[in-house]
Scaffold this active site. Structure first.
Site, PDB file in Angstrom:
ATOM      1  N   SER A  20       4.500  -2.452  -2.958  1.00 48.40           N
ATOM      2  CA  SER A  20       3.868  -1.672  -3.492  1.00 48.40           C
ATOM      3  C   SER A  20       4.967  -0.648  -4.497  1.00 48.40           C
ATOM      4  O   SER A  20       4.917  -0.739  -5.411  1.00 48.40           O
ATOM      5  CB  SER A  20       3.012  -0.778  -3.097  1.00 48.40           C
ATOM      6  OG  SER A  20       1.702  -2.079  -3.001  1.00 48.40           O
ATOM      7  N   LYS A  68      -8.811  -0.033   3.511  1.00 39.33           N
ATOM      8  CA  LYS A  68     -10.013  -0.379   1.826  1.00 39.33           C
ATOM      9  C   LYS A  68     -11.739  -0.054   2.566  1.00 39.33           C
ATOM     10  O   LYS A  68     -12.278   0.869   1.042  1.00 39.33           O
ATOM     11  CB  LYS A  68      -9.694  -1.823   1.516  1.00 39.33           C
ATOM     12  CG  LYS A  68      -8.291  -2.220   0.908  1.00 39.33           C
ATOM     13  CD  LYS A  68      -7.872  -3.126   0.877  1.00 39.33           C
ATOM     14  CE  LYS A  68      -6.300  -3.426   0.212  1.00 39.33           C
ATOM     15  NZ  LYS A  68      -6.567  -4.879  -0.816  1.00 39.33           N
ATOM     16  N   ASP A 104      -8.131  -5.840  -7.323  1.00 40.47           N
ATOM     17  CA  ASP A 104      -8.071  -7.294  -7.213  1.00 40.47           C
ATOM     18  C   ASP A 104      -8.549  -7.958  -7.450  1.00 40.47           C
ATOM     19  O   ASP A 104      -7.919  -9.087  -7.839  1.00 40.47           O
ATOM     20  CB  ASP A 104      -8.363  -7.594  -5.370  1.00 40.47           C
ATOM     21  CG  ASP A 104      -6.739  -6.299  -4.648  1.00 40.47           C
ATOM     22  OD1 ASP A 104      -6.194  -6.897  -4.817  1.00 40.47           O
ATOM     23  OD2 ASP A 104      -8.057  -6.838  -3.324  1.00 40.47           O
TER      24      ASP A 104
END
Ligand code: NAP
Length: 286
Positions: A20, A68, A104
């Protein structure tokens, strides 16, 4: 364009191998903004403290394993997709409030569109039932797919998916050939064939059962062209690697941080350049 960015980053445990910073700083550089996106090691015990600190110090942050799901109750507001997947991968800080979303599934749909692959009204087979399969299956189900079959080793895991959407059913991993015989889109959401992973499909003869017009995707991006995709391409199918999803979910995240739409072509090129320069990608497949 925002010129008073505060901190940006990705949190995870472990976090050392994340791409990232390379991806996001490549885009920030192309936008003439400060390249201040960092990888931050946050353990589950420190997650709550981090989010409270982020309210004051951060413009936004991404989240990877294992945070998450744990972020859901810590958000002030959630996007519909984050609620649907029960997972947050992007948090933007707006006037001290935390907005959690998940890019996503939408990133995957953008990658399909880029390759000219239509899925609406189609029958889809997904291999694997992990986190990535969950976002992809639920997004496709919510966006017009007719029917989705998830082929996996542990049917228990697939139950979480089948109970989340009436369009999704589960089948054993051994029944792939049978399941794909009536399929418009086949997607590998397992790590089989990924660089650094020993496991590989035992053979690819099951692909002979796929209708000729079906498209084939792999979420893996290292290598860009897995053997699964090569075998599908050799059989004449349109193929799509995981690189598009990787790039588009990141662009969508940066749009959340900056709260402005970005030029997709410019950002895609910036990310690819960073990945090539970082030695992550070799020039092999568009
Ligand atoms: P995950 O949560 O660990 O799930 C992996 C799934 O694959 C599980 O259902 C697992 O089955 C199955 N699996 C693993 N080894 C298998 C084998 N030998 N035979 C059959 N099934 C097997 O992983 P994930 O986060 O969903 O990621 C899956 C893949 O997608 C990875 O390669 C990852 O790099 C890729 N990915 C790409 C992107 C992108 O942006 N392109 C984004 C996310 C993920 P069990 O549950 O039975 O173990």
């Amino acid at each position: 364009m925002m010129n008073s960015l505060r901190r940006l980053g990705v949190i995870g445990d472990p976090i050392a191998h994340t791409l990232s910073p390379l991806i996001q700083n490549g885009m920030l550089k192309a936008l003439d903004l400060q390249e201040l996106y960092e990888a931050i090691h946050i353990t589950p015990d420190n997650l709550h403290r981090f989010t409270e600190m982020a309210r004051a110090e951060f413009t936004g942050f991404n989240a990877t394993m294992p945070h998450k799901a744990a972020l859901l109750p810590l958000m002030d507001e959630l996007s519909a997709d984050a609620v649907m997947y029960q997972a947050v991968n992007t948090v933007s800080v707006r006037e001290g409030k935390l907005f959690g979303c998940n890019t996503d599934g939408e990133g995957f749909l953008m990658a399909l569109k880029e390759r000219g692959i239509a899925f609406e009204g189609g029958r889809i087979v997904i291999l694997g039932a992990g986190g990535a399969a969950r976002s992809v299956a639920l997004k496709l189900a919510a966006s017009g797919a007719e029917r989705i079959v998830v082929c996996c080793r542990s049917l228990q895991k697939a139950e979480q998916l089948t109970s989340a959407s009436v369009k999704i059913s589960a089948a054993s991993f051994e029944s792939i050939a049978e399941q794909i015989s009536k399929c418009d889109l086949l997607i590998n959401c397992t790590p089989l064939g990924m660089d650094g992973v020993a496991a590989q499909f035992s053979d690819f003869s099951f692909l002979d059962f796929l209708p000729q017009e079906a498209a084939v995707c792999d979420l893996i991006y290292r290598p860009q062209k897995t053997q699964f995709l090569s075998e599908a391409g050799y059989r004449g199918h349109v193929i799509c690697s995981g690189l598009g999803m990787l790039i588009y979910q990141a662009i969508l995240a940066l749009e959340q941080f900056l709260q402005t739409p970005l030029d997709l072509k410019q950002m895609r090129e910036a990310v690819e350049q960073s990945l090539y320069q970082g030695g992550i990608l070799q020039k092999e497949m568009a």
